[in-house]
Scaffold this active site. Structure first.
Site: not given
Length: 562
Positions: A86, A127, A129, A451, A476
Site C-alpha cells: 500500500d 501488508c 490487504k 487511500e 490509510s
C-alpha cells in the site's frame, strides 16, 4: 469446546486408492513418500513479495510453519499469493490495485486450496490487504484454519522522536509549506522504517492482525511481536503445530467466525482506535462467513466501548510498545473484565476466548500509559464512528481516535480526483475552515477505492489543522484529523456526494452521527436529476472488471458475481 461434527479430510479422495496413482506420482516427484501422502495435507498460503518490507520475509516464515506442522504429523505444502504494498502504491495508480488485491488474494487461496484438495489451511500475511484476504478465504472455504501475521517493523528514531511511515508522508506536507528543508525530509525518510515488517503504528496491517486474535482466528499474543523478534518465529512454528488440533477436533473456520466473534472483533477495533479500513474488511469477511454484519453493528458497539489504548496515529505508541506490555491479550483481558467481550466464543486454541485468556500469562509491568482499564479510558466511546445523513444516506466512517474535533461545519471545495486535490493543496487553494471533498474515488469510481494518505498527510503537514475532508475513497490507517471516508453511495453511482458544489456548507457532527449537505432536499434532488455519470477511468483489464463487480463501501466493497 469443539465442533459437533468430525471433520472429513478432503485429500483421500484425491490421493488415496489405485485410481489416484497419477496424482500421487506428482507428489512423489517433489519428494513425498507413502507416509507423507497419507497424512493430512496442510496448505501454507503465504502472501509473499520482495516489492517492499511488509511481506519480504514471509516465505521464510512459511518454512517455519511447515516445520511446526511436520512435528505434529502433518504434511504441509507452501503456495504463494500476490501482495500489493500500500505505501508504495500510495498517491499513484498503484493504489487503485490495493483493495482489488484483497479479493484476488481470497480467490487465489481458494483456487489453489480446492484445486489440490488440501485438508487444512495456515495463512501468513503482512501488508494491509493480505490479512483480510486470507481471512476471507478461510471463511469461504470453511476448513480448519489459522492465520498468523508476519509482524510489524521496528519504529525509527530521529531527534529523539519515534518515527513511522506516517511521519514521512506528513514531512512532505511540511516541506511543501516550507516548514522543513529537503535535507530534513531526507533524514526522516532514511530513518522512518528501519527493518522488514509492516508499518509500526496501529495502522491497517496491525489493526487487522490484532483483529485476527479478537476474532479467534489467530493464536493469542501472535499479532504484536515485531517481524525481527525471535518470538515471531516461535508463534509461526506454534501455529503450524496448532492446526493439528483443529483437524482432530473438527473445528472449522465458521465454527469460530460467528456473529459474536465479529462483535468481539469490532469491540477490539473500537478499543484500540484501529484503522477505518477494518470496517470494510470485517464486513467482507463476515459476508464470506455467512454472518449478517452491518454498519449499524459498528455504530452500536462504538457507543458502548471506550478507547483504552494510546496507539498511533491517535495516540503516542507503536505496536512494539504494546507488545512489551502484553500485546492484544492485555486489551482483550481489560475488555473481558469490563464486561465488553464475549468470552464464550470458540478460538483456534480449541478453547473459548475466556479460557484461552485465563491461560495467557501477561508481563507484570506498568502499562497505564499505553492501555487503561475500561473505567478510566482515554476516550469514553470507540475510536470509529459511523455517520449518516443527506450526504451519506448509506453511511460514512470517521476515525475519532485520530482527532479531537467532534463537530465541523465549513464550505466545500470540491475535487473530482485525489490528484486534483493534492494539486489544490500545493497551490494553496485549501484554506482554514474548508471541507475538502474528493469524489469519484469510490469502489467503482476509483476504481478500487484508493487511500488518501498523500492528501490527508499534506493537509496535516501543512499545518491546516482546521480543515476537514470528505471522500468516497478510503484512508490509510495512518491518517489523522477530521477525515470522513467510505461515503456511500459513491459519486460514480449517483450518490449525493456527486452533486456537491463549491461553497456548499457541509456539517460533520460526530456526537449525533450525522454527515449533512446543508442545502435543501429539493435542491439535492434537482441536482441529482440533472447529474450524468462520468466515463469510467478504465474500460478494459483488471480494474474495469473489478468496477463491474464491486459493491458499495457500506457492504464491504466486495465483488459479487453478476
Amino acid at each position: 469446546m469443539q465442533s459437533s461434527k468430525k471433520y472429513e479430510l478432503r485429500s483421500p479422495s484425491r490421493y488415496h486408492g489405485v485410481l489416484n496413482a497419477p496424482h500421487r506420482a506428482f507428489l512423489r516427484s517433489i519428494g513425498l513418500n507413502d507416509i507423507d501422502i497419507y497424512k493430512p495435507l496442510v496448505a501454507v498460503a503465504t502472501a509473499w513479495s520482495e516489492a517492499g518490507p511488509c511481506n519480504y520475509h514471509t516465505l521464510m516464515l512459511a518454512n517455519v510453519a511447515k516445520e511446526g506442522a511436520r512435528q505434529v504429523g502433518l504434511t504441509p505444502l507452501v503456495y504463494p499469493t500476490m501482495v500489493v504494498n500500500d505505501n508504495i502504491g500510495m498517491g499513484s495508480e498503484g493504489m487503485r490495485y490495493s483493495l482489488v488485491s484483497r479479493d484476488l488474494i481470497a480467490d487465489m487461496v481458494e483456487a489453489q486450496f480446492n484445486a489440490h484438495a488440501f485438508d487444512a489451511l495456515i495463512g501468513i500475511g503482512g501488508c494491509d490487504k493480505t490479512t483480510p484476504g486470507m481471512l476471507m478465504a478461510m471463511a469461504r472455504l470453511n476448513v480448519p484454519s489459522i492465520y498468523v501475521y508476519g509482524g510489524s517493523a521496528e519504529p525509527g528514531f530521529y531527534k529523539g522522536m519515534k518515527l513511522t511511515i506516517e511521519d514521512v508522508h506528513e514531512a512532505i506536507g511540511a516541506y511543501l509549506s516550507k516548514k522543513i528543508s529537503e535535507d530534513e525530509l531526507l533524514q526522516v525518510e532514511m530513518r522512518a522504517h528501519p527493518t522488514v515488517g509492516t508499518c509500526a503504528g496501529m495502522f491497517t496491517a496491525n489493526t487487522m492482525a490484532s483483529i485476527g486474535e479478537a476474532l479467534g482466528m489467530s493464536l493469542l499474543g501472535s499479532a504484536s511481536p515485531t517481524a525481527t523478534s525471535s518470538r515471531r518465529i516461535m508463534y509461526v512454528r506454534e501455529t503450524g503445530k496448532a492446526i493439528s488440533q483443529l483437524i482432530e477436533l473438527g473445528i472449522k473456520a465458521r465454527d469460530i467466525m460467528t456473529y459474536e466473534a465479529f462483535e468481539n472483533a469490532i469491540t477490539l477495533l473500537m478499543a484500540t482506535g484501529g484503522s477505518t479500513n477494518a470496517v470494510l474488511h470485517l464486513l467482507a469477511i463476515a459476508r464470506e462467513a455467512g454472518v449478517k454484519l452491518t454498519l449499524d453493528d459498528f455504530d452500536r458497539i462504538s457507543k458502548r466501548v471506550p478507547l483504552i489504548a494510546s496507539l498511533r496515529p491517535g495516540g503516542d505508541y507503536v505496536m512494539a510498545d504494546l507488545d512489551a506490555v502484553g500485546g492484544v491479550p492485555l486489551v482483550l483481558k481489560k475488555l473481558l473484565e469490563g464486561g465488553l467481550l464475549n468470552g464464550d466464543v470458540l478460538t483456534v486454541h480449541g478453547k473459548t476466548m475466556k479460557e484461552a485468556l485465563e491461560e495467557y500469562k501477561l508481563p507484570n509491568v506498568p502499562h497505564d500509559n499505553i492501555v487503561r482499564d475500561v473505567k478510566h479510558p482515554f476516550k469514553p466511546t470507540g475510536g470509529i464512528r459511523i455517520l449518516k445523513g443527506s450526504l451519506a444516506p448509506q453511511g460514512a466512517v470517521i476515525k475519532v481516535a485520530a482527532t479531537n474535533i467532534t463537530r465541523f461545519e465549513g464550505q466545500a471545495i470540491v475535487y473530482d480526483s485525489e490528484d486534483d486535490a493534492f494539486k489544490g493543496i500545493e497551490n494553496n487553494e485549501v484554506k482554514e475552515g474548508m471541507v475538502v471533498v474528493i469524489r469519484y474515488e469510490g469502489p467503482k469510481g476509483g476504481p478500487g477505492m484508493p487511500e488518501m494518505l498523500r492528501v490527508t498527510a499534506a493537509i496535516m503537514g501543512a499545518g491546516l489543522n482546521n480543515v476537514a475532508l470528505v471522500t468516497d475513497g478510503r484512508f490509510s490507517g495512518a491518517t489523522r484529523g477530521p477525515m470522513v471516508g467510505h461515503v456511500a453511495p459513491e459519486a460514480a453511482v449517483g450518490g449525493p456526494i456527486a452533486v456537491v458544489e463549491n461553497g456548499d456548507k457541509i456539517l460533520i457532527d460526530v456526537e449525533n452521527g450525522r454527515l449533512e449537505l446543508e442545502v435543501s432536499q429539493e435542491v439535492i434532488e434537482k441536482r441529482l436529476k440533472d447529474w450524468k455519470p462520468k466515463e469510467p477511468r478504465y474500460k478494459w483489464g483488471l480494474l474495469a472488471k473489478y468496477a463491474s463487480l464491486v459493491s458499495q463501501a457500506s457492504e464491504g466493497a466486495v465483488t459479487k458475481p453478476i
